[in-house]
Design an enzyme around this catalytic site. Structure first.
Site, PDB file in Angstrom:
ATOM      1  N   ASP A 173       0.204  -2.237   4.368  1.00 45.68           N
ATOM      2  CA  ASP A 173       1.403  -1.423   4.599  1.00 45.68           C
ATOM      3  C   ASP A 173       2.610  -2.300   4.927  1.00 45.68           C
ATOM      4  OD1 ASP A 173      -0.192   0.873   4.396  1.00 45.68           O
ATOM      5  OD2 ASP A 173      -0.534   0.977   6.562  1.00 45.68           O
ATOM      6  N   GLU A 210       0.471  -0.824  -4.760  1.00 47.14           N
ATOM      7  CA  GLU A 210      -0.693   0.066  -4.847  1.00 47.14           C
ATOM      8  C   GLU A 210      -0.195   1.486  -4.665  1.00 47.14           C
ATOM      9  OE1 GLU A 210      -3.936   2.651  -3.423  1.00 47.14           O
ATOM     10  OE2 GLU A 210      -2.059   2.164  -2.408  1.00 47.14           O
ATOM     11  N   HIS A 235      -0.732  10.618  -2.623  1.00 45.82           N
ATOM     12  CA  HIS A 235      -2.092  10.322  -2.156  1.00 45.82           C
ATOM     13  C   HIS A 235      -2.942  11.576  -1.949  1.00 45.82           C
ATOM     14  CE1 HIS A 235      -5.210   9.571   0.911  1.00 45.82           C
ATOM     15  NE2 HIS A 235      -5.377   8.439   0.249  1.00 45.82           N
ATOM     16  N   ASP A 242      -1.060   5.994  -5.921  1.00 43.43           N
ATOM     17  CA  ASP A 242      -2.083   6.985  -6.259  1.00 43.43           C
ATOM     18  C   ASP A 242      -1.562   7.931  -7.336  1.00 43.43           C
ATOM     19  OD1 ASP A 242      -3.895   6.471  -3.727  1.00 43.43           O
ATOM     20  OD2 ASP A 242      -1.847   6.704  -2.984  1.00 43.43           O
ATOM     21  N   GLU A 247      -4.403   3.901  -8.340  1.00 45.94           N
ATOM     22  CA  GLU A 247      -5.658   4.545  -7.929  1.00 45.94           C
ATOM     23  C   GLU A 247      -5.710   5.940  -8.532  1.00 45.94           C
ATOM     24  OE1 GLU A 247      -8.122   6.358  -4.136  1.00 45.94           O
ATOM     25  OE2 GLU A 247      -6.575   4.851  -3.722  1.00 45.94           O
ATOM     26  N   HIS A 273       0.829  -1.205   0.000  1.00 45.54           N
ATOM     27  CA  HIS A 273       0.000   0.000   0.000  1.00 45.54           C
ATOM     28  C   HIS A 273       0.865   1.258   0.000  1.00 45.54           C
ATOM     29  CE1 HIS A 273      -2.706   2.880   2.393  1.00 45.54           C
ATOM     30  NE2 HIS A 273      -3.305   2.714   1.225  1.00 45.54           N
ATOM     31  N   ARG A 274       0.839   1.985  -1.103  1.00 45.68           N
ATOM     32  CA  ARG A 274       1.705   3.158  -1.302  1.00 45.68           C
ATOM     33  C   ARG A 274       3.179   2.752  -1.167  1.00 45.68           C
ATOM     34  NH1 ARG A 274      -1.698   7.325   2.661  1.00 45.68           N
ATOM     35  NH2 ARG A 274      -3.757   6.559   2.059  1.00 45.68           N
ATOM     36  N   LYS A 311      -6.841   9.433  -8.422  1.00 44.47           N
ATOM     37  CA  LYS A 311      -7.321  10.306  -7.347  1.00 44.47           C
ATOM     38  C   LYS A 311      -8.125  11.462  -7.951  1.00 44.47           C
ATOM     39  CE  LYS A 311      -6.380  10.165  -3.559  1.00 44.47           C
ATOM     40  NZ  LYS A 311      -7.046   9.538  -2.387  1.00 44.47           N
TER      41      LYS A 311
END
Length: 246
Positions: free
Chosen positions: A231, A36, A51, A38, A111, A9-10, A113
């Site tokens: 994470d 993953e 993000h 953004d 993702e 995640h990120r 945004k």
């Protein structure tokens, strides 16, 4: 049986400043099979990985991403907020991550945004860049803006899309089919084992987010989800290996 995708995640955001090349590289080292991140767009049209719509939290600059040219944005320190040891980390361009992923087998979840800031045309721009790197088969485009996901499918029907949502949607697999989405990116509490099985029967994958607790990670793995966004890719990797051995 296809192995569950371990989406960092990120990047490995528990260990490195989120959405930086340091976080993405560390994720790979910790066993991630997916990233993953953004996508937003600068004032002068560059696609960047961050993000928040505001630069404040991760760089200290109070402006919005959309209002800053890339030349200025690329000079900002996006690492010191996390730790002095990451001073000088920058907000990366989308192409930097695609370049990193090119010679791996990583699945990349981008993702879009575009809920708060509309970023008109970002769908076509992201798809074009992904196609340029010939990574179409390993990309999932997700968004809380489901109109955007429909547009992605109109532009490139072969692109995979994932519906981001927080609550317990009724028969979300039926909704996914109605907008031709491939996956349900549900908040971790909006996932039950019978829903995972029902969705799978309709060809729809579950990729819940953001799951960090080891008990929750193992429970979702045993539900049979297709991917987990975490994470801590090292925790998920260790649990997956343990289950495999048992």
């Amino acid at each position: 049986m296809q192995q569950t995708i371990n989406f960092a995640h990120r990047g490995a955001s528990a260990y490195c400043p989120e959405n930086t090349m340091a976080a993405f590289r560390r994720a790979i080292e910790l066993g991630a099979t997916g990233i993953e991140t953004d996508v937003q767009r600068t004032k002068d049209g560059r696609l960047v990985l961050i993000h928040d719509e505001s630069l404040k939290r991760t760089t200290g600059d109070a402006r919005l991403v959309k209002d800053v040219d890339y030349s200025e944005l690329s000079a900002l320190d996006a690492g010191s907020w996390f730790s002095d040891s990451f001073a000088g980390e920058r907000i990366p361009l989308l192409e930097e991550l695609l370049e990193l992923a090119k010679d791996t087998e990583l699945v990349i979840n981008l993702e879009l945004k575009n809920g708060v800031v509309p970023y008109e045309g970002i769908e076509a721009e992201v798809i074009s860049m992904v196609q340029e790197y010939e990574l179409g088969e390993r990309i999932i485009l997700s968004s809380f803006n489901h109109y955007s996901l429909v547009l992605c499918k109109e532009i490139a029907p072969e692109v995979k899309t994932g519906i981001l949502y927080m609550e317990g949607l009724y028969q979300p697999w039926e909704y996914a089919k109605s907008i031709k989405a491939n996956a349900l990116h549900a908040y971790k509490y909006a996932v039950l084992p019978q829903w995972v099985q029902e969705a799978a029967g309709h060809g729809i994958a579950y990729h819940p987010f953001t799951v960090n607790d080891e008990i929750e990670l193992e429970r979702l793995l045993r539900f049979g989800v297709s991917g987990i966004i975490t994470d801590y890719p090292d925790r998920l990797d260790a649990i997956m290996r343990r289950i495999e051995r048992s």
